[in-house]
Design a protein around this motif. Structure first.
Motif, PDB file in Angstrom:
ATOM      1  N   LYS A  17       0.807   1.973   5.368  1.00 53.20           N
ATOM      2  CA  LYS A  17      -0.372   1.313   4.923  1.00 53.20           C
ATOM      3  C   LYS A  17      -0.011   0.411   3.694  1.00 53.20           C
ATOM      4  CE  LYS A  17      -1.224   5.701   4.155  1.00 53.20           C
ATOM      5  NZ  LYS A  17      -0.365   6.598   5.413  1.00 53.20           N
ATOM      6  N   ARG A  27      -4.790  -2.142   5.295  1.00 54.07           N
ATOM      7  CA  ARG A  27      -4.036  -2.253   6.608  1.00 54.07           C
ATOM      8  C   ARG A  27      -3.161  -1.483   6.753  1.00 54.07           C
ATOM      9  NH1 ARG A  27      -4.419  -9.061   5.857  1.00 54.07           N
ATOM     10  NH2 ARG A  27      -6.383  -9.199   5.222  1.00 54.07           N
ATOM     11  N   ILE A  47       1.039  -7.725   8.842  1.00 55.38           N
ATOM     12  CA  ILE A  47      -0.524  -6.896   8.681  1.00 55.38           C
ATOM     13  C   ILE A  47      -0.899  -7.572   7.491  1.00 55.38           C
ATOM     14  CG2 ILE A  47      -0.138  -5.013   9.893  1.00 55.38           C
ATOM     15  CD1 ILE A  47       0.037  -3.404   7.196  1.00 55.38           C
TER      16      ILE A  47
END
Length: 230
Positions: A17, A27, A47
């Motif tokens: 994360k 994200r 990400i």
């Protein structure tokens, strides 16, 4: 001079994360037993595309000394020991155990014992702002280890009633040993408790991000500097 923007990254056994300082929506992507450090970094950079950052705080589920992993994570792939995360991310990077990251984000002064009920059992003691990483999860308990009885997989294996009773017992035992002013219970499995043990406060996985941002503040940054090799 503007304060450098920090990207906080929390690596767990099931997900990686990330949250940028100043943003509100994290994200993430899946991790797992095949995740190597290079794959983790590549996944994070993918990400967070579109986010501009100048510092990285990274929490990983394995012992860390002087900003370097000193053992391979139990629930991830190989190659973490000695990996150069700063070179991989391309910006100044601070690496700590994942429980340390969440503990720093949970800290409200005094003597605090943090226990993270997740894929394993994370643990950290903070005394008057001084961080002492712990590795309590693999210590002997009953017929196995602490994390075999209080982790997420223990919840699934033993059922909620037995698991919760054991969590209470473990908190009582470790409280007697470390004599904290308060205990913080974090990690994903902590949400499954119907109630908290005495003198215990709820943590939250989102506090790992707060810990990541705090890691670059002067009082925490100095501790990190004090552990750097000469």
């Amino acid at each position: 001079m503007a304060k450098p923007v920090v990207l906080a990254v929390d690596v767990g056994g099931t997900h990686v994360k990330a949250l940028l300082e100043g943003e509100t929506e994290r994200r993430r992507f899946q991790s797992g037993p095949e995740l190597t450090p290079k794959a983790m970094v590549d996944g994070v950079l993918e990400i967070v595309d579109g986010w501009a950052f100048e510092r990285v705080s990274l929490g990983i589920p394995t012992p860390v000394r002087a900003g370097t992993a000193v053992a391979e994570p139990v629930n991830l792939g190989k190659g973490w020991v000695g990996f150069d995360f700063e070179k991989a991310f391309g910006v100044p990077t601070r690496v700590v155990n994942d429980a340390v990251l969440q503990a720093i984000g949970s800290y409200h002064g005094g003597r605090m014992l943090f226990l993270g009920l997740g894929t394993g059992l994370g643990s950290t003691l903070i005394v008057d702002g001084v961080v002492e990483p712990l590795e309590l999860g693999h210590l002997p308990f009953r017929k196995k280890t602490y994390e075999d009885y209080v982790s997420k997989r223990a919840l699934k294996k033993h059922g909620k009633k037995k698991w919760q009773a054991t969590v209470f017992e473990v908190v009582e035992t470790l409280t007697a040993a470390f004599e904290p002013d308060y205990v913080v219970l974090g990690g994903g499995a902590a949400d499954d408790l119907d109630r908290l043990p005495p003198n215990t406060r709820p943590g939250g996985n989102e506090l790992a991000f707060q810990g990541g941002f705090r890691l670059w503040e002067p009082e925490w940054e100095q501790q990190e500097a004090d552990t750097e090799p000469d």
